[in-house]
Design an enzyme around this catalytic site. Structure first.
Site, mmCIF file in Angstrom:
data_model
loop_
_atom_site.group_PDB
_atom_site.id
_atom_site.type_symbol
_atom_site.label_atom_id
_atom_site.label_comp_id
_atom_site.label_asym_id
_atom_site.label_seq_id
_atom_site.Cartn_x
_atom_site.Cartn_y
_atom_site.Cartn_z
ATOM 1 C CG HIS A 62 66.458 57.877 66.348
ATOM 2 N ND1 HIS A 62 67.750 57.631 66.778
ATOM 3 C CD2 HIS A 62 66.291 57.347 65.337
ATOM 4 C CE1 HIS A 62 68.439 57.131 66.010
ATOM 5 N NE2 HIS A 62 67.567 56.738 64.972
ATOM 6 C CG PHE A 63 65.259 53.879 68.709
ATOM 7 C CD1 PHE A 63 64.526 53.706 67.386
ATOM 8 C CD2 PHE A 63 66.683 54.128 68.561
ATOM 9 C CE1 PHE A 63 65.237 53.464 66.325
ATOM 10 C CE2 PHE A 63 67.585 53.789 67.427
ATOM 11 C CZ PHE A 63 66.765 53.684 66.340
#
Length: 163
Positions: A62-63
Protein backbone atom coordinates in the site's frame (compact mmCIF):
# COMPACT_ATOMS: atom_id res chain seq x y z
CA UNK A 1 6.29 8.18 33.36
CA UNK A 2 3.39 7.94 35.76
CA UNK A 3 2.02 4.48 36.30
CA UNK A 4 -1.71 4.12 36.04
CA UNK A 5 -3.22 2.61 39.18
CA UNK A 6 -5.53 -0.41 38.94
CA UNK A 7 -8.52 1.90 39.35
CA UNK A 8 -7.56 5.25 37.84
CA UNK A 9 -8.94 8.47 39.21
CA UNK A 10 -10.69 10.26 36.34
CA UNK A 11 -9.44 13.65 37.52
CA UNK A 12 -5.71 12.93 37.23
CA UNK A 13 -4.10 12.99 33.76
CA UNK A 14 -1.34 10.40 33.29
CA UNK A 15 0.92 8.97 30.60
CA UNK A 16 1.25 5.39 29.42
CA UNK A 17 4.26 3.72 27.84
CA UNK A 18 3.98 0.72 25.50
CA UNK A 19 4.19 -1.82 28.35
CA UNK A 20 1.25 -0.25 30.14
CA UNK A 21 -0.68 0.09 26.87
CA UNK A 22 -0.29 -3.67 26.35
CA UNK A 23 -1.74 -4.25 29.84
CA UNK A 24 -5.00 -2.66 28.62
CA UNK A 25 -5.24 -3.59 24.92
CA UNK A 26 -5.15 -7.15 23.56
CA UNK A 27 -3.58 -5.99 20.25
CA UNK A 28 -0.01 -6.96 19.41
CA UNK A 29 2.37 -6.38 16.52
CA UNK A 30 1.62 -5.73 13.74
CA UNK A 31 -1.82 -4.53 14.82
CA UNK A 32 -1.06 -2.50 17.94
CA UNK A 33 -1.32 1.04 16.57
CA UNK A 34 -0.69 3.19 19.66
CA UNK A 35 2.94 3.67 20.76
CA UNK A 36 2.52 6.05 23.68
CA UNK A 37 -0.15 7.95 25.58
CA UNK A 38 0.99 11.49 26.35
CA UNK A 39 -2.06 12.63 28.26
CA UNK A 40 -5.17 10.89 29.49
CA UNK A 41 -8.08 11.66 31.72
CA UNK A 42 -9.62 8.17 31.87
CA UNK A 43 -13.23 8.15 30.70
CA UNK A 44 -12.97 11.73 29.38
CA UNK A 45 -10.22 12.15 26.76
CA UNK A 46 -6.91 10.75 25.56
CA UNK A 47 -3.95 12.07 23.59
CA UNK A 48 -1.57 9.50 22.14
CA UNK A 49 0.63 8.87 19.13
CA UNK A 50 1.80 6.28 16.65
CA UNK A 51 5.21 6.61 15.02
CA UNK A 52 4.73 5.52 11.43
CA UNK A 53 7.78 3.64 10.13
CA UNK A 54 8.63 2.55 6.61
CA UNK A 55 9.03 -0.93 8.12
CA UNK A 56 5.27 -1.27 8.73
CA UNK A 57 4.10 -4.45 6.95
CA UNK A 58 1.19 -2.70 5.18
CA UNK A 59 3.61 -0.51 3.19
CA UNK A 60 4.71 -3.58 1.19
CA UNK A 61 1.46 -3.46 -0.73
CA UNK A 62 0.00 0.00 0.00
CA UNK A 63 1.43 1.18 -2.37
CA UNK A 64 4.74 -0.10 -3.80
CA UNK A 65 6.82 2.98 -4.62
CA UNK A 66 4.25 5.29 -3.00
CA UNK A 67 3.84 4.25 0.66
CA UNK A 68 0.64 5.62 2.22
CA UNK A 69 -0.84 4.42 5.53
CA UNK A 70 -4.27 2.88 4.83
CA UNK A 71 -7.10 5.10 6.06
CA UNK A 72 -8.80 2.20 7.82
CA UNK A 73 -5.67 1.75 9.96
CA UNK A 74 -5.67 5.45 10.87
CA UNK A 75 -9.27 5.04 12.04
CA UNK A 76 -8.30 1.83 13.88
CA UNK A 77 -5.51 3.75 15.66
CA UNK A 78 -8.08 6.33 16.82
CA UNK A 79 -10.36 3.50 18.01
CA UNK A 80 -7.52 1.84 19.94
CA UNK A 81 -6.76 5.16 21.64
CA UNK A 82 -10.44 5.46 22.53
CA UNK A 83 -10.38 1.93 23.95
CA UNK A 84 -7.44 2.88 26.15
CA UNK A 85 -9.34 5.93 27.40
CA UNK A 86 -12.32 3.81 28.45
CA UNK A 87 -10.44 0.78 29.79
CA UNK A 88 -8.04 2.96 31.82
CA UNK A 89 -11.11 4.28 33.63
CA UNK A 90 -12.18 0.71 34.44
CA UNK A 91 -8.79 -0.63 35.58
CA UNK A 92 -6.37 -3.38 34.52
CA UNK A 93 -8.34 -6.28 36.02
CA UNK A 94 -11.48 -5.22 34.14
CA UNK A 95 -9.45 -4.81 30.91
CA UNK A 96 -8.07 -8.36 31.23
CA UNK A 97 -11.59 -9.77 31.56
CA UNK A 98 -13.16 -7.68 28.78
CA UNK A 99 -12.79 -6.81 25.12
CA UNK A 100 -13.46 -3.31 23.79
CA UNK A 101 -14.95 -3.97 20.35
CA UNK A 102 -15.11 -1.29 17.66
CA UNK A 103 -18.79 -1.23 16.59
CA UNK A 104 -19.11 1.66 14.17
CA UNK A 105 -17.95 4.86 12.62
CA UNK A 106 -19.81 7.86 11.26
CA UNK A 107 -18.78 11.00 9.41
CA UNK A 108 -15.22 9.72 8.93
CA UNK A 109 -13.11 11.99 6.76
CA UNK A 110 -9.57 11.28 5.61
CA UNK A 111 -7.98 14.68 5.03
CA UNK A 112 -4.25 14.12 4.51
CA UNK A 113 -2.08 11.14 3.55
CA UNK A 114 -0.01 9.66 6.37
CA UNK A 115 3.48 8.67 5.22
CA UNK A 116 6.50 6.83 6.62
CA UNK A 117 8.32 9.03 9.12
CA UNK A 118 5.12 10.79 10.26
CA UNK A 119 4.08 10.93 13.88
CA UNK A 120 0.34 10.32 13.94
CA UNK A 121 -1.08 12.34 16.86
CA UNK A 122 -4.32 10.79 18.12
CA UNK A 123 -7.03 12.38 20.26
CA UNK A 124 -10.36 10.91 21.36
CA UNK A 125 -13.01 12.56 23.50
CA UNK A 126 -15.94 10.72 25.00
CA UNK A 127 -19.18 12.21 23.68
CA UNK A 128 -21.70 9.74 25.07
CA UNK A 129 -21.91 6.56 27.09
CA UNK A 130 -25.03 4.48 27.55
CA UNK A 131 -24.98 1.02 29.09
CA UNK A 132 -22.14 -0.86 27.31
CA UNK A 133 -21.82 1.50 24.32
CA UNK A 134 -19.29 4.34 24.18
CA UNK A 135 -19.31 7.04 21.51
CA UNK A 136 -16.36 9.31 20.96
CA UNK A 137 -15.00 11.90 18.57
CA UNK A 138 -11.57 10.99 17.24
CA UNK A 139 -8.97 13.03 15.39
CA UNK A 140 -5.57 12.23 13.92
CA UNK A 141 -3.05 14.97 13.10
CA UNK A 142 0.37 15.03 11.46
CA UNK A 143 2.56 18.10 12.03
CA UNK A 144 -0.50 20.02 13.25
CA UNK A 145 -2.55 19.25 10.11
CA UNK A 146 -5.74 17.23 10.40
CA UNK A 147 -5.21 13.82 8.74
CA UNK A 148 -8.49 12.14 9.78
CA UNK A 149 -11.52 12.59 12.00
CA UNK A 150 -14.75 10.82 12.79
CA UNK A 151 -17.32 9.67 15.30
CA UNK A 152 -16.46 6.20 16.65
CA UNK A 153 -18.47 3.77 18.73
CA UNK A 154 -17.49 0.67 20.66
CA UNK A 155 -18.87 -1.80 23.16
CA UNK A 156 -17.37 -3.68 26.08
CA UNK A 157 -17.95 -7.42 25.97
CA UNK A 158 -16.82 -9.93 28.61
CA UNK A 159 -14.07 -12.18 27.16
CA UNK A 160 -16.03 -15.25 28.29
CA UNK A 161 -18.93 -14.18 26.03
CA UNK A 162 -16.70 -14.20 22.93
CA UNK A 163 -17.09 -17.21 20.61
Amino acid sequence: MTNLPDQAEAASPVEMDIRLIMDFLPHRYPFLLVDRVTRIEPGVFIEAYKCVSFNEPFFLGHFPGLPVMPGVLIVEAMAQAGGLMVLADKGKDFARESVFLFTGMENVRLRKPVLPGDRLELRCELTRQKMRIWKMHGTAHVDGALAAEGELSAAIVPREAMP
